[in-house]
Design a protein around this motif. Structure first.
Motif, PDB file in Angstrom:
ATOM      1  N   UNK A 419       0.818  -1.216   0.000  1.00  0.00           N
ATOM      2  CA  UNK A 419       0.000   0.000   0.000  1.00  0.00           C
ATOM      3  C   UNK A 419       0.853   1.267   0.000  1.00  0.00           C
ATOM      4  N   UNK A 420       1.973   1.204  -0.681  1.00  0.00           N
ATOM      5  CA  UNK A 420       2.865   2.350  -0.808  1.00  0.00           C
ATOM      6  C   UNK A 420       3.244   2.495  -2.285  1.00  0.00           C
ATOM      7  N   UNK A 421       4.085   3.454  -2.576  1.00  0.00           N
ATOM      8  CA  UNK A 421       4.500   3.763  -3.944  1.00  0.00           C
ATOM      9  C   UNK A 421       5.023   2.524  -4.668  1.00  0.00           C
ATOM     10  N   UNK A 422       4.262   2.036  -5.642  1.00  0.00           N
ATOM     11  CA  UNK A 422       4.654   0.831  -6.382  1.00  0.00           C
ATOM     12  C   UNK A 422       5.809   1.108  -7.346  1.00  0.00           C
ATOM     13  N   UNK A 423       5.945   2.341  -7.788  1.00  0.00           N
ATOM     14  CA  UNK A 423       6.947   2.645  -8.811  1.00  0.00           C
ATOM     15  C   UNK A 423       8.372   2.482  -8.308  1.00  0.00           C
ATOM     16  N   UNK A 424       8.580   2.543  -6.978  1.00  0.00           N
ATOM     17  CA  UNK A 424       9.956   2.433  -6.479  1.00  0.00           C
ATOM     18  C   UNK A 424      10.398   0.982  -6.291  1.00  0.00           C
ATOM     19  N   UNK A 425       9.467   0.027  -6.393  1.00  0.00           N
ATOM     20  CA  UNK A 425       9.807  -1.373  -6.130  1.00  0.00           C
ATOM     21  C   UNK A 425      10.837  -1.935  -7.114  1.00  0.00           C
ATOM     22  N   UNK A 426      10.631  -1.806  -8.412  1.00  0.00           N
ATOM     23  CA  UNK A 426      11.676  -2.311  -9.329  1.00  0.00           C
ATOM     24  C   UNK A 426      12.980  -1.540  -9.195  1.00  0.00           C
ATOM     25  N   UNK A 427      12.907  -0.276  -8.816  1.00  0.00           N
ATOM     26  CA  UNK A 427      14.125   0.524  -8.635  1.00  0.00           C
ATOM     27  C   UNK A 427      14.926   0.019  -7.442  1.00  0.00           C
ATOM     28  N   UNK A 428      14.220  -0.378  -6.376  1.00  0.00           N
ATOM     29  CA  UNK A 428      14.905  -0.931  -5.209  1.00  0.00           C
ATOM     30  C   UNK A 428      15.574  -2.258  -5.559  1.00  0.00           C
ATOM     31  N   UNK A 429      14.860  -3.098  -6.308  1.00  0.00           N
ATOM     32  CA  UNK A 429      15.441  -4.378  -6.722  1.00  0.00           C
ATOM     33  C   UNK A 429      16.677  -4.164  -7.595  1.00  0.00           C
ATOM     34  N   UNK A 430      16.574  -3.233  -8.520  1.00  0.00           N
ATOM     35  CA  UNK A 430      17.698  -2.941  -9.413  1.00  0.00           C
ATOM     36  C   UNK A 430      18.902  -2.441  -8.616  1.00  0.00           C
ATOM     37  N   UNK A 431      18.655  -1.585  -7.621  1.00  0.00           N
ATOM     38  CA  UNK A 431      19.747  -1.060  -6.795  1.00  0.00           C
ATOM     39  C   UNK A 431      20.451  -2.196  -6.053  1.00  0.00           C
ATOM     40  N   UNK A 432      19.672  -3.133  -5.526  1.00  0.00           N
ATOM     41  CA  UNK A 432      20.253  -4.271  -4.810  1.00  0.00           C
ATOM     42  C   UNK A 432      21.049  -5.156  -5.763  1.00  0.00           C
ATOM     43  N   UNK A 433      20.497  -5.415  -6.934  1.00  0.00           N
ATOM     44  CA  UNK A 433      21.194  -6.277  -7.900  1.00  0.00           C
ATOM     45  C   UNK A 433      22.496  -5.643  -8.406  1.00  0.00           C
ATOM     46  N   UNK A 434      22.539  -4.353  -8.467  1.00  0.00           N
ATOM     47  CA  UNK A 434      23.748  -3.660  -8.912  1.00  0.00           C
ATOM     48  C   UNK A 434      24.907  -3.886  -7.943  1.00  0.00           C
ATOM     49  N   UNK A 435      24.598  -3.954  -6.643  1.00  0.00           N
ATOM     50  CA  UNK A 435      25.654  -3.926  -5.635  1.00  0.00           C
ATOM     51  C   UNK A 435      25.884  -5.247  -4.907  1.00  0.00           C
ATOM     52  N   UNK A 436      24.830  -6.070  -4.767  1.00  0.00           N
ATOM     53  CA  UNK A 436      24.931  -7.255  -3.922  1.00  0.00           C
ATOM     54  C   UNK A 436      25.363  -8.489  -4.714  1.00  0.00           C
ATOM     55  N   UNK A 437      26.046  -9.395  -4.036  1.00  0.00           N
ATOM     56  CA  UNK A 437      26.404 -10.670  -4.651  1.00  0.00           C
ATOM     57  C   UNK A 437      25.203 -11.613  -4.674  1.00  0.00           C
ATOM     58  N   UNK A 438      24.370 -11.530  -3.635  1.00  0.00           N
ATOM     59  CA  UNK A 438      23.139 -12.308  -3.617  1.00  0.00           C
ATOM     60  C   UNK A 438      22.143 -11.600  -2.694  1.00  0.00           C
ATOM     61  N   UNK A 439      20.853 -11.747  -3.035  1.00  0.00           N
ATOM     62  CA  UNK A 439      19.807 -11.084  -2.256  1.00  0.00           C
ATOM     63  C   UNK A 439      18.623 -12.012  -2.052  1.00  0.00           C
ATOM     64  N   UNK A 440      17.957 -11.820  -0.922  1.00  0.00           N
ATOM     65  CA  UNK A 440      16.698 -12.502  -0.626  1.00  0.00           C
ATOM     66  C   UNK A 440      15.624 -11.425  -0.531  1.00  0.00           C
ATOM     67  N   UNK A 441      14.726 -11.390  -1.511  1.00  0.00           N
ATOM     68  CA  UNK A 441      13.604 -10.447  -1.487  1.00  0.00           C
ATOM     69  C   UNK A 441      12.497 -11.083  -0.656  1.00  0.00           C
ATOM     70  N   UNK A 442      11.932 -10.314   0.257  1.00  0.00           N
ATOM     71  CA  UNK A 442      10.955 -10.879   1.182  1.00  0.00           C
ATOM     72  C   UNK A 442       9.895  -9.853   1.548  1.00  0.00           C
ATOM     73  N   UNK A 443       9.027 -10.225   2.478  1.00  0.00           N
ATOM     74  CA  UNK A 443       7.980  -9.306   2.928  1.00  0.00           C
ATOM     75  C   UNK A 443       8.571  -8.247   3.843  1.00  0.00           C
ATOM     76  N   UNK A 444       8.083  -7.035   3.697  1.00  0.00           N
ATOM     77  CA  UNK A 444       8.421  -5.949   4.612  1.00  0.00           C
ATOM     78  C   UNK A 444       7.208  -5.779   5.523  1.00  0.00           C
ATOM     79  N   UNK A 445       6.369  -4.817   5.248  1.00  0.00           N
ATOM     80  CA  UNK A 445       5.059  -4.691   5.874  1.00  0.00           C
ATOM     81  C   UNK A 445       4.027  -4.778   4.749  1.00  0.00           C
TER      82      UNK A 445
END
Length: 529
Positions: A419-445
């Protein structure tokens, strides 16, 4: 409305004394005022459109929630995003409200209460609250901190520096409210104006002479800081966030800028602006020619700046430079963005009249706010940090910093709120993929939004699917990340920081990333022994 804001006879009498000194007659009305404020003391002709009833009646308090109305209260029937306060007028009167503030009279006006019609109820709420609590902002030097990232850290830094020699400095922020004599849990980064003025009043009563508060864009737009006389306003930065509310980055910036231009009813005595941020530079151009503007940053043109920055795994060192002086800084906060936070705090304190060299020296005893790059050390051979980063820019900064000080791999657990800004979700994923060796995407709230839908939005930012796993259960995601971590790695658990709960559609459950990490490490260590 939270329950600790109540009528205080001493504050009311002080208000009557102030009014009398301004030329108002005392007499019998003053004697009545010793035990109750009258409506006529709170409302002025310019903020009232129409009245049904009399203003010559006392009130025992001000409330926004009809369920909390007590006999004699003034009830503000505010329009809201989810519910209109006008629907609860009858309930408020049944509970004993003496007066109702509304934007339109109901079809049937109950004669048991005075009805006050106003054009801008939130503006009037702020004005009336300020009068009711005897203008506490005039007796405190208030520092307001706004920006997308860094508000909490800067606010805590300012309070720490100003608190030298055991002075009491109040604070309102995301994590807690420090009222000078006691701490209470925060329920909103920037509370409603009624609560803000009530809390500032409690700080003053507790002996505080200074206070610092985080000022959110919602707080500015919804008039929660309307009329406050800020001694200093600080702009940390502005990046993509809250666009579900503001609609565009342009609108977001316009709201933030109101704190500095006087659009909130009073311009700050001093404005402290981040010169390294593009929106900070834009704000500077708007404020050009105004007195009291202080800049900070790494830019050679900044008034308070850092040179010779040395980033470490447990601390950060640099040379602090300001007009007429310099000092060495050894900060316990790690990361380049925390250099900016430290500069913001020192610049704000300098605007308050503090010596920057003394401010720098005070940093040696500073402890980072909970959930802000908080290190969890349970004897594990890898680094675990919990941070509140919940935007693509904040994640990029946090991961970029960790990359520079991590000898092994960089691992991340993160999620996006429902229930928050949906447009930033792919941007957050892209930012993590740019920098991290591995990531676990999960539930926040997730709130009332389907985790599957949130994941679908996040997956639009995936560039390397082999380096990310989508795990709905947050505890399991953290457990898998801990299992994968090896000596020399850094694991960042991002998004919730200090929060001790997780929000779902119909429930809120206890969930503290920091405690979950400790519990899981203990279990894993026991299983290996």
């Amino acid at each position: 409305m939270i329950g600790y804001l109540t009528h205080d006879a001493e504050l009311v009498q002080a208000f009557r004394t102030q009014r009398h000194r301004r030329g108002r007659p005392a007499g019998p009305a003053a004697r009545i005022f010793k035990t109750a404020v009258k409506l006529s003391d709170l409302f002025s002709d310019e903020n009232v459109a129409a009245i049904r009833g009399t203003l010559d009646r006392p009130i025992s308090g001000i409330v926004l929630d009809s369920r909390r109305v007590a006999p004699g209260n003034l009830f503000f029937a505010l329009p809201g995003l989810r519910s209109d306060g006008a629907r609860y007028i009858d309930e408020a009167i049944e509970r004993g409200a003496h007066a109702i503030v509304c934007s339109a009279f109901p079809v049937v006006v109950n004669s048991r209460a005075t009805f006050i019609k106003v054009e801008k109820p939130r503006d009037v709420l702020a004005e009336v609250s300020r009068r009711y609590f005897n203008s506490p902002d005039e007796k405190l030097k208030v520092v307001g901190v706004t920006g997308t990232n860094g508000k909490t850290t800067v606010a805590h830094l300012v309070r720490h520096i100003l608190s030298g020699s055991n002075k009491r400095v109040g604070m309102l922020g995301t994590i807690q409210y420090d009222l000078g004599g006691r701490m209470v849990p925060s329920y909103k980064t920037t509370p409603e104006s009624l609560d803000v003025y009530g809390l500032l009043s409690q700080m003053r009563t507790a002996g505080c002479e200074e206070a610092v508060m985080e000022v959110s864009s919602h707080g500015i737009d919804q008039k929660r800081v309307q009329g406050i006389k800020f001694a200093v306003a600080v702009f940390t930065n502005l990046t993509r966030d809250h666009l579900d509310y503001h609609g565009s980055i342009e609108s977001y910036f316009e709201v933030k800028s109101r704190l500095f231009t006087g659009a909130t009813g009073s311009a700050p005595h001093a404005s402290v602006i981040n010169m390294d941020d593009e929106h900070g530079r834009r704000l500077l151009s708007i404020l050009r020619g105004r007195a009291g503007v202080v800049t900070f940053g790494e830019s050679p043109e900044a008034e308070v700046r850092a040179v010779g920055i040395r980033l470490g795994f447990k601390s950060t060192a640099f040379r602090l430079v300001w007009p007429g002086g310099s000092a060495d800084v050894d900060s316990p906060l790690i990361g380049r963005y925390n250099v900016s936070n430290v500069l913001a705090a020192i610049a704000a304190c300098r605007a308050m009249g503090r010596d920057p060299a003394e401010c720098a020296a005070a940093l040696s005893t500073f402890k980072a706010p909970p959930g802000r790059m908080e290190r969890i050390d349970e004897g594990q051979p890898f680094n675990v940090l919990v941070d509140y980063a919940h935007t693509d820019d904040a994640l990029r900064n946090a991961l970029g910093m960790l990359r520079g000080i991590t000898p092994g791999r960089l691992l991340v657990v993160f999620g996006c709120g429902g229930n928050r800004d949906r447009s930033k979700r792919p941007l957050m994923t892209a930012a993590v993929q740019e920098a991290a060796d591995f990531a676990w995407a999960t539930s926040d709230n997730p709130r009332s939004e389907s985790p599957d839908r949130i994941f679908m939005d996040m997956k639009a930012g995936v560039a390397a699917p082999e380096r990310i796993a989508f795990i709905e259960d947050r505890r399991r995601a953290i457990s898998l990340a801990l299992d994968a971590a090896r000596p020399g790695d850094s694991l960042l658990i991002a998004g919730k920081g200090h929060e001790t709960f997780q929000e779902f559609a119909d429930t809120v459950i206890p969930f503290d990333d920091r405690q979950v990490v400790r519990e899981l490490i203990e279990v894993k260590q026991l299983s290996q022994s």
